[in-house]
Scaffold this motif. Structure first.
Motif, PDB file in Angstrom:
ATOM      1  N   ALA A  80       0.954  -1.215   0.090  1.00 60.80           N
ATOM      2  CA  ALA A  80       0.200   0.021   0.016  1.00 60.80           C
ATOM      3  C   ALA A  80       0.726   1.299  -0.076  1.00 60.80           C
ATOM      4  O   ALA A  80       0.462   2.177  -0.704  1.00 60.80           O
ATOM      5  N   ARG A  81       2.098   1.361   0.939  1.00 59.90           N
ATOM      6  CA  ARG A  81       2.940   2.442   0.974  1.00 59.90           C
ATOM      7  C   ARG A  81       3.695   2.645  -0.634  1.00 59.90           C
ATOM      8  O   ARG A  81       3.475   3.641  -0.715  1.00 59.90           O
ATOM      9  N   GLY A  82       3.926   1.657  -1.156  1.00 53.65           N
ATOM     10  CA  GLY A  82       4.562   1.503  -2.258  1.00 53.65           C
ATOM     11  C   GLY A  82       3.813   2.381  -3.359  1.00 53.65           C
ATOM     12  O   GLY A  82       4.285   3.191  -4.371  1.00 53.65           O
ATOM     13  N   LEU A  83       2.552   1.792  -3.484  1.00 45.65           N
ATOM     14  CA  LEU A  83       1.563   2.298  -4.445  1.00 45.65           C
ATOM     15  C   LEU A  83       1.459   3.845  -4.307  1.00 45.65           C
ATOM     16  O   LEU A  83       1.422   4.433  -5.212  1.00 45.65           O
ATOM     17  N   TYR A  84       0.980   4.139  -2.995  1.00 47.30           N
ATOM     18  CA  TYR A  84       0.725   5.398  -2.708  1.00 47.30           C
ATOM     19  C   TYR A  84       1.761   6.344  -3.077  1.00 47.30           C
ATOM     20  O   TYR A  84       1.672   7.600  -3.680  1.00 47.30           O
ATOM     21  N   GLU A  85       2.967   6.095  -2.457  1.00 50.13           N
ATOM     22  CA  GLU A  85       4.115   7.124  -2.617  1.00 50.13           C
ATOM     23  C   GLU A  85       4.748   7.081  -4.003  1.00 50.13           C
ATOM     24  O   GLU A  85       5.155   7.889  -4.602  1.00 50.13           O
ATOM     25  N   ASP A  86       4.354   5.924  -4.816  1.00 52.37           N
ATOM     26  CA  ASP A  86       4.628   6.110  -6.463  1.00 52.37           C
ATOM     27  C   ASP A  86       3.683   6.675  -6.870  1.00 52.37           C
ATOM     28  O   ASP A  86       3.936   7.892  -7.865  1.00 52.37           O
ATOM     29  N   PHE A  87       2.218   6.666  -6.700  1.00 48.95           N
ATOM     30  CA  PHE A  87       1.445   7.313  -7.471  1.00 48.95           C
ATOM     31  C   PHE A  87       1.612   9.037  -7.388  1.00 48.95           C
ATOM     32  O   PHE A  87       1.311   9.699  -7.984  1.00 48.95           O
ATOM     33  N   PHE A  88       2.097   9.204  -5.966  1.00 50.41           N
ATOM     34  CA  PHE A  88       2.346  10.740  -5.734  1.00 50.41           C
ATOM     35  C   PHE A  88       3.793  11.239  -5.735  1.00 50.41           C
ATOM     36  O   PHE A  88       4.160  11.950  -4.922  1.00 50.41           O
ATOM     37  N   ALA A  89       4.579  10.611  -6.374  1.00 49.60           N
ATOM     38  CA  ALA A  89       5.959  10.718  -6.515  1.00 49.60           C
ATOM     39  C   ALA A  89       6.347  12.065  -6.610  1.00 49.60           C
ATOM     40  O   ALA A  89       7.237  12.734  -6.189  1.00 49.60           O
ATOM     41  N   ARG A  90       5.783  12.672  -7.490  1.00 42.81           N
ATOM     42  CA  ARG A  90       5.975  14.186  -8.148  1.00 42.81           C
ATOM     43  C   ARG A  90       5.936  15.035  -6.816  1.00 42.81           C
ATOM     44  O   ARG A  90       6.808  16.105  -6.638  1.00 42.81           O
ATOM     45  N   THR A  91       5.218  14.893  -5.812  1.00 45.90           N
ATOM     46  CA  THR A  91       4.842  15.833  -4.553  1.00 45.90           C
ATOM     47  C   THR A  91       5.070  15.123  -3.415  1.00 45.90           C
ATOM     48  O   THR A  91       4.511  15.471  -2.291  1.00 45.90           O
ATOM     49  N   GLY A  92       6.373  14.381  -3.161  1.00 42.65           N
ATOM     50  CA  GLY A  92       6.844  13.957  -2.133  1.00 42.65           C
ATOM     51  C   GLY A  92       5.873  12.755  -1.333  1.00 42.65           C
ATOM     52  O   GLY A  92       5.782  12.526   0.063  1.00 42.65           O
ATOM     53  N   GLY A  93       5.405  11.815  -1.976  1.00 40.63           N
ATOM     54  CA  GLY A  93       4.455  10.791  -1.334  1.00 40.63           C
ATOM     55  C   GLY A  93       3.147  10.829  -0.942  1.00 40.63           C
ATOM     56  O   GLY A  93       2.517  10.218  -0.407  1.00 40.63           O
ATOM     57  N   VAL A  94       2.584  12.215  -1.131  1.00 42.64           N
ATOM     58  CA  VAL A  94       1.400  12.546  -0.672  1.00 42.64           C
ATOM     59  C   VAL A  94       0.533  13.574  -1.699  1.00 42.64           C
ATOM     60  O   VAL A  94       1.227  14.294  -2.589  1.00 42.64           O
ATOM     61  N   PRO A  95      -0.802  13.757  -1.312  1.00 40.76           N
ATOM     62  CA  PRO A  95      -1.438  14.670  -2.303  1.00 40.76           C
ATOM     63  C   PRO A  95      -1.450  16.118  -1.707  1.00 40.76           C
ATOM     64  O   PRO A  95      -2.164  16.491  -0.838  1.00 40.76           O
ATOM     65  N   VAL A  96      -0.315  16.680  -2.062  1.00 40.95           N
ATOM     66  CA  VAL A  96      -0.118  18.259  -1.793  1.00 40.95           C
ATOM     67  C   VAL A  96      -1.323  18.961  -2.157  1.00 40.95           C
ATOM     68  O   VAL A  96      -1.898  18.627  -3.034  1.00 40.95           O
ATOM     69  N   LEU A  97      -1.445  20.239  -1.507  1.00 46.85           N
ATOM     70  CA  LEU A  97      -2.431  21.285  -1.838  1.00 46.85           C
ATOM     71  C   LEU A  97      -1.827  22.163  -3.293  1.00 46.85           C
ATOM     72  O   LEU A  97      -0.947  23.090  -3.050  1.00 46.85           O
TER      73      LEU A  97
END
Length: 560
Positions: free
Chosen positions: A479-496
Motif C-alpha cells: 500500500a505504501r509503495g503504490l501510494y508513494e509512487d502514485f504521488f511521487a511528484r509531490t513527495g509521496g502525498v497529495p499536496v495542495l
C-alpha cells in the motif's frame, strides 16, 4: 463506502431505534435566525455498563473494524446519555486515565483502539433518531448506524442526509469528519446540513458540562459547531447528539427541514474484466473516468444528480466494478446515465458484464447490467448491506486517501497499473476506490465548514484487506509503495496544488505524519485541514484546554 465517513472514528455498535421528541415549535429561522431554542429534554436513561478485562464482552470491545489495532483498557464504559458521559469523563479525568472514544461503526486507524488507552468510552448504545420540535431539527445520536438513520428519517418524514453507502458506518465519526455519499453531488456533505451538536466538554479543573452549539451567528459556541463540520471526532469533547436542518429550510413542518432524496433512482452496476485489459486500455478507461469528473465538477452541473463509485480492483480479483446512480426524476435521467457510461467506456473496446460477484466496495448486483429504476431506499439497501469485504469484522486493513482536482497524470495511471498487476500480489480484496465528488460539495467556501476541500472533482481511497498479522509488513509495504509512487511528484502525498487537494480525515492514515513516508514538507495537519487548522486549534484551546481528547492525528493545542 462513503466515509471515520465514509467512516466513523470508532468501533462497533448496536442497531438504531427511532425516537421522536416532542416540544414546542419554533419560528422559521436560518439566514437571519434568532438564537436557537433549547433542545427538548430526553427521558433519563440508566447508566451504561462498565466492562473490565474479566467480562466476557471485553475482547469484542477492545478492537474495532480494523483488527490491526487493539486496546487494553482498564475498563470500557458504555455511554447511554449526556449525563452518563459527564460522569464518566469526570471520573477518568480525576483518575488521570487516558481515554479514547468510540461511536459504533468503522475506524481505519488507531483513534479508538490504541496501546495508551486506559478508559474506552463507547457510545454504541446511543442509537436514537428522532425530531426535536423546539430545535426544528432532526436528532441523531452518535452510535446510530447509517442505514438505520436513513430508514428512520425516510420512513418517518420522507427526508434524508447525503451520507455514505456502507450500512454499518456509525454517525459519530462520519458526521464530524464531513461525511459524504451518492447524494452529495446534489446536496453537499452530511455536515453541510448539521444545524447543531450536543457535546460534553471538560475544563482544566476536571468539570464536565454539556453544551449545545449551533450554526446561528450569535451563538457563543458557534465555533464548536463549526469544528464538528469536518474537524473530525475525538478532538474536542464527547458528541452525544447531532441536530440536522438543511440551510434554507423554512416553516415548521418536519418534512421541510431536511433534503428529500429521490423517490426513485436509475442504477447501473458493471463488471469490467481484467482479461480484456492491457495497459493501454486501462489507461484510457481511468483517464476517461477522471476527465468526465473534471469536466462536470461545478456546483450547477446538470450531472450533479449523477454519482459513480468505481472499484479499480487489483488484477488478482479478476475485474473492476462500477456502480452508478442518477436521480430518476430529473430531466433526461436515462440520457445522462447513457452519456456518462459512453464517455467512460469510449475507446476502450471493453464489453461490460453483469456484476455477478462482490467487487471491493460493491456487493454482487447481477440484475443491473441493464440500467434499472428502483426506489431510492431500496437502492441504498442494495448497494450498502451485502459487502463482505468492507464489513468483515475480522480483517486487517491499510487505507490511504486523496482528493483530485484534475484528471490522472500518465505517471499516476502507470503507477496504479504496475502495482495492481504485480506478479507476486495475489490478494483479491485490494482496490483503489474512486468516488464522484464536486457538484454541490464545491458550492461552499473552504472556511464555511471545517471541511476545507471544496474544489475537487473526485476522491480516492487506496485500500487492501488481509486476515493474518504475519502478513502486515507485506501488505503495508504494498500500500505504501503504490501510494508513494502514485504521488511521487509531490513527495509521496497529495499536496495542495492545482491537481490534488490533500487527504480526508475520515480515512485517517498515520503515515502522512511520518516524515520518512511524507517527504513533501507539507505537514499532515495541512493535508487534512488546509488553512482551517489554526482555527481548529483555537477551538481546541477553548473547549479542551488540557488536551484530554487526543489520538494519533488529533488536533493539537496551539503553541501560544
Amino acid at each position: 463506502m462513503n466515509d471515520v465517513d465514509r467512516r466513523t472514528l470508532i468501533g462497533r455498535g448496536a442497531a438504531v431505534a427511532g425516537a421522536a421528541v416532542a416540544a414546542t415549535a419554533v419560528a422559521p429561522a436560518l439566514l437571519a435566525a434568532p438564537a436557537a431554542a433549547a433542545p427538548a429534554a430526553r427521558t433519563p436513561r440508566a447508566a451504561g455498563a462498565t466492562i473490565g478485562p474479566d467480562d466476557a464482552r471485553y475482547p469484542l470491545l477492545t478492537t474495532g473494524n480494523n483488527q490491526r489495532f487493539v486496546a487494553r483498557p482498564d475498563y470500557i464504559k458504555m455511554i447511554t446519555s449526556a449525563a452518563d458521559a459527564e460522569a464518566a469523563l469526570e471520573q477518568a479525568f480525576k483518575d488521570r486515565k487516558r481515554i479514547s472514544v468510540r461511536s459504533g461503526g468503522h475506524c481505519f486507524a488507531d483513534f479508538a483502539a490504541h496501546a495508551d488507552t486506559e478508559v474506552l468510552l463507547d457510545f454504541s448504545p446511543m442509537t436514537a433518531v428522532g425530531y426535536d420540535e423546539r430545535m426544528r431539527a432532526f436528532t441523531v445520536e452518535p452510535g446510530a448506524r447509517l442505514l438505520n438513520v436513513y430508514e428512520t428519517l425516510y420512513k418517518g418524514w420522507g427526508v434524508a442526509v447525503p451520507g455514505g453507502i456502507c450500512y454499518s458506518v456509525g454517525a459519530g465519526g462520519h458526521v464530524s469528519g464531513g461525511g459524504y455519499g451518492l447524494l452529495s453531488r446534489a446536496h453537499g456533505l452530511v455536515s453541510d446540513h448539521l444545524y447543531a451538536v450536543e457535546v460534553v466538554v471538560i475544563d482544566a479543573q476536571g468539570k464536565a458540562r454539556t453544551l449545545v452549539a449551533t450554526r446561528e451567528q450569535d451563538d457563543p459556541h458557534r465555533e464548536l459547531w463549526w469544528a464538528h463540520t469536518g474537524g473530525g471526532g475525538g478532538n474536542f469533547g464527547l458528541i452525544t447528539r447531532f441536530f440536522f436542518r438543511s440551510p434554507g429550510a423554512r416553516g415548521t413542518e418536519p418534512a421541510d427541514q431536511l433534503i428529500k432524496p429521490p423517490s426513485t433512482v436509475l442504477v447501473s452496476a458493471l463488471d469490467l474484466p481484467w482479461e480484456e485489459l492491457n495497459e493501454t486500455r486501462f489507461t484510457r478507461l481511468l483517464k476517461n473516468w477522471g476527465a468526465w469528473h473534471e469536466e462536470h465538477s461545478a456546483p450547477a452541473s446538470p450531472y450533479r444528480h449523477l454519482s459513480s463509485l468505481f472499484n479499480v480492483s487489483a488484477k488478482a480479483h479478476g475485474s473492476l466494478g462500477m456502480f452508478t446512480q442518477v436521480d430518476a426524476g430529473v430531466e433526461n435521467a436515462e440520457g445522462l446515465l447513457d452519456a456518462f457510461l459512453a464517455a467512460v467506456l469510449a475507446g476502450t473496446g471493453l464489453k461490460p458484464r453483469a456484476l455477478a460477484r462482490p467487487n471491493g466496495e460493491l456487493p454482487a448486483m447481477p440484475g443491473l447490467h441493464t440500467p434499472r429504476r428502483m426506489p431510492w431506499l431500496q437502492a441504498t439497501r442494495l448497494v450498502g448491506t451485502d459487502n463482505p469485504t468492507i464489513t468483515n469484522p475480522t480483517s486487517r486493513g491499510a487505507h490511504k486517501s486523496g482528493y483530485m482536482r484534475k484528471n490522472f497524470t500518465d505517471h499516476q495511471v502507470a503507477a496504479l497499473y504496475k502495482h495492481m498487476t504485480r506478479a507476486d500480489f495475489h490478494n483479491p480484496d485490494t482496490m483503489l476506490v474512486l468516488f464522484s465528488f464536486g457538484g454541490q460539495v464545491n458550492a461552499l467556501a473552504p472556511d464555511a465548514t471545517a471541511n476545507a476541500q471544496r474544489s475537487s472533482a473526485f476522491k480516492m481511497c487506496f485500500q487492501t484487506f488481509w486476515s493474518e498479522q504475519k502478513d502486515d509488513d507485506f501488505y503495508l509495504g504494498w500500500a505504501r509503495g503504490l501510494y508513494e509512487d502514485f504521488f511521487a511528484r509531490t513527495g509521496g502525498v497529495p499536496v495542495l496544488d492545482e491537481r490534488t487537494d490533500g487527504c480526508y480525515i475520515n480515512y485517517p492514515d498515520r503515515d502522512v505524519a511520518d516524515p520518512e513516508r511524507n517527504t513533501s514538507g507539507v505537514p499532515w495537519q495541512k493535508l487534512y485541514y488546509k488553512d482551517n487548522y489554526p482555527r481548529l486549534q483555537q477551538v481546541k484551546k477553548r473547549y479542551d484546554p488540557t488536551d484530554f481528547f487526543r489520538h494519533s492525528l488529533s488536533v493539537e493545542l496551539p503553541r501560544r
